[in-house]
Design a protein around this motif. Structure first.
Motif, PDB file in Angstrom:
ATOM      1  N   GLN A 223      61.044  38.043  33.444  1.00 30.83           N
ATOM      2  CA  GLN A 223      62.263  38.854  33.487  1.00 30.83           C
ATOM      3  C   GLN A 223      61.973  40.326  33.774  1.00 30.83           C
ATOM      4  OE1 GLN A 223      65.251  37.306  33.402  1.00 30.83           O
ATOM      5  NE2 GLN A 223      64.242  35.351  33.066  1.00 30.83           N
ATOM      6  N   VAL A 224      60.818  40.634  34.341  1.00 34.87           N
ATOM      7  CA  VAL A 224      60.483  42.014  34.706  1.00 34.87           C
ATOM      8  C   VAL A 224      60.897  42.253  36.153  1.00 34.87           C
ATOM      9  CG1 VAL A 224      58.613  43.678  35.061  1.00 34.87           C
ATOM     10  CG2 VAL A 224      58.570  42.139  33.079  1.00 34.87           C
ATOM     11  N   PRO A 225      61.755  43.240  36.410  1.00 34.60           N
ATOM     12  CA  PRO A 225      62.206  43.492  37.787  1.00 34.60           C
ATOM     13  C   PRO A 225      61.091  44.067  38.653  1.00 34.60           C
ATOM     14  CG  PRO A 225      63.023  45.210  36.335  1.00 34.60           C
ATOM     15  CD  PRO A 225      62.378  44.181  35.451  1.00 34.60           C
ATOM     16  N   THR A 226      61.205  43.850  39.940  1.00 31.70           N
ATOM     17  CA  THR A 226      60.227  44.372  40.879  1.00 31.70           C
ATOM     18  C   THR A 226      60.305  45.900  40.936  1.00 31.70           C
ATOM     19  OG1 THR A 226      60.330  42.368  42.207  1.00 31.70           O
ATOM     20  CG2 THR A 226      59.475  44.336  43.287  1.00 31.70           C
ATOM     21  N   SER A 227      59.149  46.527  40.974  1.00 34.94           N
ATOM     22  CA  SER A 227      59.054  47.981  41.122  1.00 34.94           C
ATOM     23  C   SER A 227      57.774  48.282  41.894  1.00 34.94           C
ATOM     24  CB  SER A 227      59.022  48.670  39.752  1.00 34.94           C
ATOM     25  OG  SER A 227      57.786  48.414  39.093  1.00 34.94           O
ATOM     26  N   ARG A 228      57.481  49.539  42.095  1.00 36.43           N
ATOM     27  CA  ARG A 228      56.259  49.887  42.829  1.00 36.43           C
ATOM     28  C   ARG A 228      55.008  49.556  42.015  1.00 36.43           C
ATOM     29  NH1 ARG A 228      53.398  54.506  41.965  1.00 36.43           N
ATOM     30  NH2 ARG A 228      54.099  55.918  40.322  1.00 36.43           N
ATOM     31  N   HIS A 229      55.189  49.246  40.732  1.00 41.34           N
ATOM     32  CA  HIS A 229      54.035  48.909  39.886  1.00 41.34           C
ATOM     33  C   HIS A 229      53.760  47.405  39.836  1.00 41.34           C
ATOM     34  CE1 HIS A 229      53.234  52.913  38.173  1.00 41.34           C
ATOM     35  NE2 HIS A 229      54.526  53.088  38.305  1.00 41.34           N
ATOM     36  N   THR A 230      54.735  46.567  40.178  1.00 43.14           N
ATOM     37  CA  THR A 230      54.517  45.122  40.123  1.00 43.14           C
ATOM     38  C   THR A 230      53.670  44.662  41.305  1.00 43.14           C
ATOM     39  OG1 THR A 230      56.675  44.806  41.177  1.00 43.14           O
ATOM     40  CG2 THR A 230      56.580  44.542  38.799  1.00 43.14           C
ATOM     41  N   ILE A 231      52.726  43.787  41.022  1.00 40.19           N
ATOM     42  CA  ILE A 231      51.793  43.276  42.021  1.00 40.19           C
ATOM     43  C   ILE A 231      52.134  41.810  42.312  1.00 40.19           C
ATOM     44  CG2 ILE A 231      49.378  42.809  42.554  1.00 40.19           C
ATOM     45  CD1 ILE A 231      50.042  45.799  42.380  1.00 40.19           C
ATOM     46  N   GLN A 232      52.284  41.488  43.575  1.00 33.35           N
ATOM     47  CA  GLN A 232      52.575  40.121  43.993  1.00 33.35           C
ATOM     48  C   GLN A 232      51.298  39.426  44.441  1.00 33.35           C
ATOM     49  OE1 GLN A 232      55.616  38.786  43.823  1.00 33.35           O
ATOM     50  NE2 GLN A 232      57.071  40.484  43.838  1.00 33.35           N
ATOM     51  N   GLY A 233      51.303  38.101  44.372  1.00 33.65           N
ATOM     52  CA  GLY A 233      50.195  37.305  44.892  1.00 33.65           C
ATOM     53  C   GLY A 233      48.990  37.177  43.982  1.00 33.65           C
ATOM     54  N   PHE A 234      49.087  37.702  42.756  1.00 31.01           N
ATOM     55  CA  PHE A 234      47.910  37.697  41.883  1.00 31.01           C
ATOM     56  C   PHE A 234      47.459  36.292  41.493  1.00 31.01           C
ATOM     57  CE2 PHE A 234      51.673  38.287  39.200  1.00 31.01           C
ATOM     58  CZ  PHE A 234      51.543  37.252  38.289  1.00 31.01           C
ATOM     59  N   ASP A 235      48.390  35.322  41.495  1.00 32.87           N
ATOM     60  CA  ASP A 235      47.985  33.958  41.152  1.00 32.87           C
ATOM     61  C   ASP A 235      47.053  33.387  42.207  1.00 32.87           C
ATOM     62  OD1 ASP A 235      48.147  31.861  39.259  1.00 32.87           O
ATOM     63  OD2 ASP A 235      49.394  30.711  40.635  1.00 32.87           O
ATOM     64  N   GLY A 236      47.017  34.038  43.379  1.00 28.20           N
ATOM     65  CA  GLY A 236      46.084  33.624  44.412  1.00 28.20           C
ATOM     66  C   GLY A 236      44.775  34.369  44.341  1.00 28.20           C
ATOM     67  N   PHE A 237      44.825  35.705  44.466  1.00 22.70           N
ATOM     68  CA  PHE A 237      43.565  36.436  44.606  1.00 22.70           C
ATOM     69  C   PHE A 237      42.762  36.561  43.319  1.00 22.70           C
ATOM     70  CE2 PHE A 237      46.753  39.970  44.342  1.00 22.70           C
ATOM     71  CZ  PHE A 237      46.302  40.620  43.201  1.00 22.70           C
ATOM     72  N   LEU A 238      43.393  36.346  42.140  1.00 24.32           N
ATOM     73  CA  LEU A 238      42.624  36.414  40.896  1.00 24.32           C
ATOM     74  C   LEU A 238      41.867  35.117  40.608  1.00 24.32           C
ATOM     75  CD1 LEU A 238      44.838  38.436  38.380  1.00 24.32           C
ATOM     76  CD2 LEU A 238      42.820  39.192  39.647  1.00 24.32           C
ATOM     77  N   LYS A 239      42.083  34.087  41.412  1.00 30.38           N
ATOM     78  CA  LYS A 239      41.319  32.855  41.233  1.00 30.38           C
ATOM     79  C   LYS A 239      39.885  33.038  41.713  1.00 30.38           C
ATOM     80  CE  LYS A 239      42.823  28.854  41.008  1.00 30.38           C
ATOM     81  NZ  LYS A 239      42.838  27.766  40.013  1.00 30.38           N
ATOM     82  N   ASN A 240      39.669  34.051  42.557  1.00 34.02           N
ATOM     83  CA  ASN A 240      38.341  34.290  43.115  1.00 34.02           C
ATOM     84  C   ASN A 240      37.553  35.220  42.206  1.00 34.02           C
ATOM     85  OD1 ASN A 240      36.319  35.887  44.837  1.00 34.02           O
ATOM     86  ND2 ASN A 240      36.897  34.214  46.218  1.00 34.02           N
ATOM     87  N   GLU A 241      36.365  34.795  41.819  1.00 38.39           N
ATOM     88  CA  GLU A 241      35.552  35.561  40.865  1.00 38.39           C
ATOM     89  C   GLU A 241      35.179  36.937  41.409  1.00 38.39           C
ATOM     90  OE1 GLU A 241      31.473  35.084  38.156  1.00 38.39           O
ATOM     91  OE2 GLU A 241      32.098  33.491  39.548  1.00 38.39           O
ATOM     92  N   THR A 242      34.914  37.030  42.698  1.00 43.62           N
ATOM     93  CA  THR A 242      34.568  38.326  43.292  1.00 43.62           C
ATOM     94  C   THR A 242      35.701  39.320  43.126  1.00 43.62           C
ATOM     95  OG1 THR A 242      33.160  37.250  44.935  1.00 43.62           O
ATOM     96  CG2 THR A 242      33.875  39.498  45.415  1.00 43.62           C
ATOM     97  N   ASN A 243      36.918  38.864  43.345  1.00 41.93           N
ATOM     98  CA  ASN A 243      38.080  39.741  43.193  1.00 41.93           C
ATOM     99  C   ASN A 243      38.270  40.168  41.748  1.00 41.93           C
ATOM    100  OD1 ASN A 243      38.475  39.237  45.910  1.00 41.93           O
ATOM    101  ND2 ASN A 243      40.015  37.651  45.557  1.00 41.93           N
ATOM    102  N   ARG A 244      38.038  39.247  40.809  1.00 39.79           N
ATOM    103  CA  ARG A 244      38.183  39.586  39.393  1.00 39.79           C
ATOM    104  C   ARG A 244      37.179  40.666  38.992  1.00 39.79           C
ATOM    105  NH1 ARG A 244      38.663  33.846  38.835  1.00 39.79           N
ATOM    106  NH2 ARG A 244      36.571  33.688  37.930  1.00 39.79           N
ATOM    107  N   GLU A 245      35.976  40.585  39.526  1.00 36.23           N
ATOM    108  CA  GLU A 245      34.961  41.589  39.205  1.00 36.23           C
ATOM    109  C   GLU A 245      35.307  42.943  39.815  1.00 36.23           C
ATOM    110  OE1 GLU A 245      31.373  39.889  40.643  1.00 36.23           O
ATOM    111  OE2 GLU A 245      31.119  38.520  38.927  1.00 36.23           O
ATOM    112  N   GLU A 246      35.911  42.919  40.982  1.00 35.45           N
ATOM    113  CA  GLU A 246      36.280  44.165  41.670  1.00 35.45           C
ATOM    114  C   GLU A 246      37.372  44.911  40.913  1.00 35.45           C
ATOM    115  OE1 GLU A 246      35.909  46.842  44.957  1.00 35.45           O
ATOM    116  OE2 GLU A 246      34.687  45.133  44.341  1.00 35.45           O
TER     117      GLU A 246
END
Length: 571
Positions: free
Chosen positions: A262-285
């Protein structure tokens, strides 16, 4: 007085109780037909102040009530007969209890002298739902003594108060002895009297508290963070997290807001994280030094792995007074919020590159995702999601089934999380359609349900309530031939057992099911049909099933491609 006549005793008792409930300001009641509950049913039927919904399947009825409570934040009443009828409420009771949704059960029962003797339709209904309810009361048999009537009225107040303030299920058990049906002249008299009862616009009990102020030490920890991050899992009406965006603004922190947050979209909300956070390299970055968590435990495996990976970062878990939420056991501090957090005039010390880093990976992932999502035969789950999500009206609500739909929304497209609903208390696939019907009934606005074929078949009795829906409700049925969520698990490698025991493809004809329930059905098998079909259906009142035939293998390949996105290799 007619109420003192033996024939009218059960109805008078029930009428006294129902009138007390009306004074509490609750509107909706979901009734399942039965004999032992006749007096309660007639008491509601004789009162025009309630919105009555009849569901013959108690499991579906309970999830419909759950949907009503999920949308309104107030409990709906459930009425059923004795025996296994009430037991069918159990799955929804668990979901309501674990997700903090108010609900009130009024179960009819055989009188005590029938219990333990093998009498028909008699089970032990005392505390039937164990420790899940926040309130239980054995009402007792009808009694015209004033003291008994006063206790009955108090039970009505207690049930509403406890259900609302403790965010859960109240259960009242009503033993009745025949006769159940009142004299019809008395019934008409009660109907006439009920019209004179004063109305209360909303429940007199609430969870409203003032803003919560935290001390200087608390805020000094937050504003000193150079890489702060806010994670918001699914929430409900009582969480009142409208301060999330101002908090992110003050700390200059990215927000990972899941569907159902229930959090509205703003310039602080990040989309697509369910994809790129699956990669360990991205999590470390993306190495945060402060993680603020709100709502339920995150659904996303990528987010949960991120929380585990960054266990050295300060993690603060904010939770409501009635629910402890830290399934990952990763938080260092737990803060109970009885109201919205007051944000003082503070400025965080976030690294200027921190937000830019999240924005860059979000942009790069979107570009990569766009390259993966293209028309194909067969069409993929992801392609359906991306195209439908682009065309959901702003005024519409969205309900997501468990398994892949709740994950695919944040993986495959852009979404504004303000009006998205999920059943993540116990995360079952039971009652998904019925929950969506309840939300539709309560909201009186257009809606979209994303559901897989197994979840849809699991709750086909919910379709019996479709005639109650007065606004458009499009059920986007992703028919990929079974429970493909199990393809994420190691058991998928045991092919000799996997298909029969886990994926379980079914042969039921959805079109025939829809015809049997007088529901509109449209089959979609080509990519160019998706947008045109959805835009047509979302404009038409009533329930419409948009069955999308998708490829299981192709859909999984697409998911794996997005899960394997590597910021260092794919940009």
């Amino acid at each position: 007085m007619q109420e003192n006549e033996p024939q009218n005793a059960a109805f008078y008792w029930s009428t006294t109780f129902v009138r007390s409930l009306f004074e509490e300001g609750i509107e909706h009641v979901v009734i399942s037909p039965g004999s032992r509950s006749t007096a309660l049913t007639l008491a509601f039927a004789a009162h025009s102040g309630f919105k009555k919904h009849v569901a013959i399947d108690e499991r579906s009825a309970a999830f419909t009530a759950l949907g009503i409570g999920k949308y309104t934040g107030n409990p709906a009443f459930l009425v059923c007969t004795s025996g296994t009828a009430a037991a069918n409420y159990y799955p929804a009771v668990i979901e309501a209890a674990q997700s903090g949704i108010p609900m009130i059960i009024l179960s009819a029962d055989r009188p005590p002298h029938y219990r333990g003797l093998g009498a028909s339709q008699t089970i032990d209904q005392l505390k039937l739902f164990g420790n899940y309810p926040v309130f239980f009361h054995e009402v007792g048999e009808p009694d015209t003594h004033q003291r008994s009537l006063n206790r009955l009225k108090l039970a009505a107040s207690q049930a509403v108060q406890q259900s609302v303030q403790k965010e859960g299920v109240a259960h009242l058990n009503f033993p009745f002895t025949k006769p159940f049906e009142p004299d019809q002249k008395y019934l008409r008299q009660v109907e006439f009297e009920n019209e004179k009862q004063s109305r209360r616009p909303s429940p007199k009990y609430s969870r409203e508290d003032g803003e919560i102020e935290m001390g200087e030490t608390f805020w000094s920890d937050l504003i000193s963070a150079e890489r702060p991050l806010i994670v918001v899992g699914p929430t409900n009406k009582s969480d009142r997290l409208q301060f999330i965006t101002p908090l992110a603004r003050a700390l200059d922190a990215p927000i990972l807001a899941e569907p159902g947050s229930q959090v509205p979209t703003s310039r602080h909300t990040i989309q697509g994280f369910d994809g790129f956070l699956k990669n360990e390299t991205n999590r470390e970055e993306l190495n945060a030094d402060l993680i603020l968590r709100f709502g339920a435990q995150p659904v996303s495996k990528g987010v949960n792995e991120f929380l585990d990976k960054h266990s050295e970062a300060m993690q603060i878990c904010f939770m409501g007074p009635n629910r402890w939420v830290d399934g990952s056991l990763s938080s260092d501090k737990q803060v109970t919020l009885k109201g919205p957090l007051k944000i003082p005039e503070v400025t965080g010390a976030a690294d200027k590159e921190w937000m830019k880093k999240w924005r860059k990976i979000e942009k790069d992932f979107k570009t990569f995702r766009e390259q993966q999502l293209h028309p194909s035969a067969p069409i993929t789950d992801g392609y359906v999601f991306s195209k439908v999500m682009e065309n959901i009206p702003k005024k519409a609500f969205t309900m997501l089934s468990n398994s892949f739909p709740v994950r695919d929304m944040s993986l495959f497209g852009e979404f504004d999380g303000k009006d998205i609903y999920v059943n993540r208390g116990a995360a079952g696939i039971d009652g998904i359609t019925s929950t969506a019907l309840g939300i539709s009934i309560a909201s009186e606005k257009p809606g979209v349900l994303f559901v897989g074929d197994i979840s849809f078949l699991h709750d086909t009795n919910g379709l019996l309530m479709a005639k109650k829906i007065k606004h458009p409700l499009v059920i986007v049925l992703l028919n990929n031939g079974g429970g493909t969520i199990f393809r994420m698990l190691p058991v998928h490698q045991i092919m000799s057992k996997y298909t029969s025991y886990f994926e379980t493809p079914q042969t039921a004809k959805v079109a025939a099911l829809c015809r049997a329930h007088n529901i509109d059905h449209t089959l979609v098998s080509r990519p160019e049909q998706i947008i045109a079909t959805f835009e047509r259906l979302i404009q038409r009142n009533g329930v419409h099933v948009m069955e999308c035939m998708t490829g299981a293998d192709e859909s999984m390949e697409q998911r794996h491609a997005l899960w394997n996105f590597d910021i260092k290799k794919d940009t």
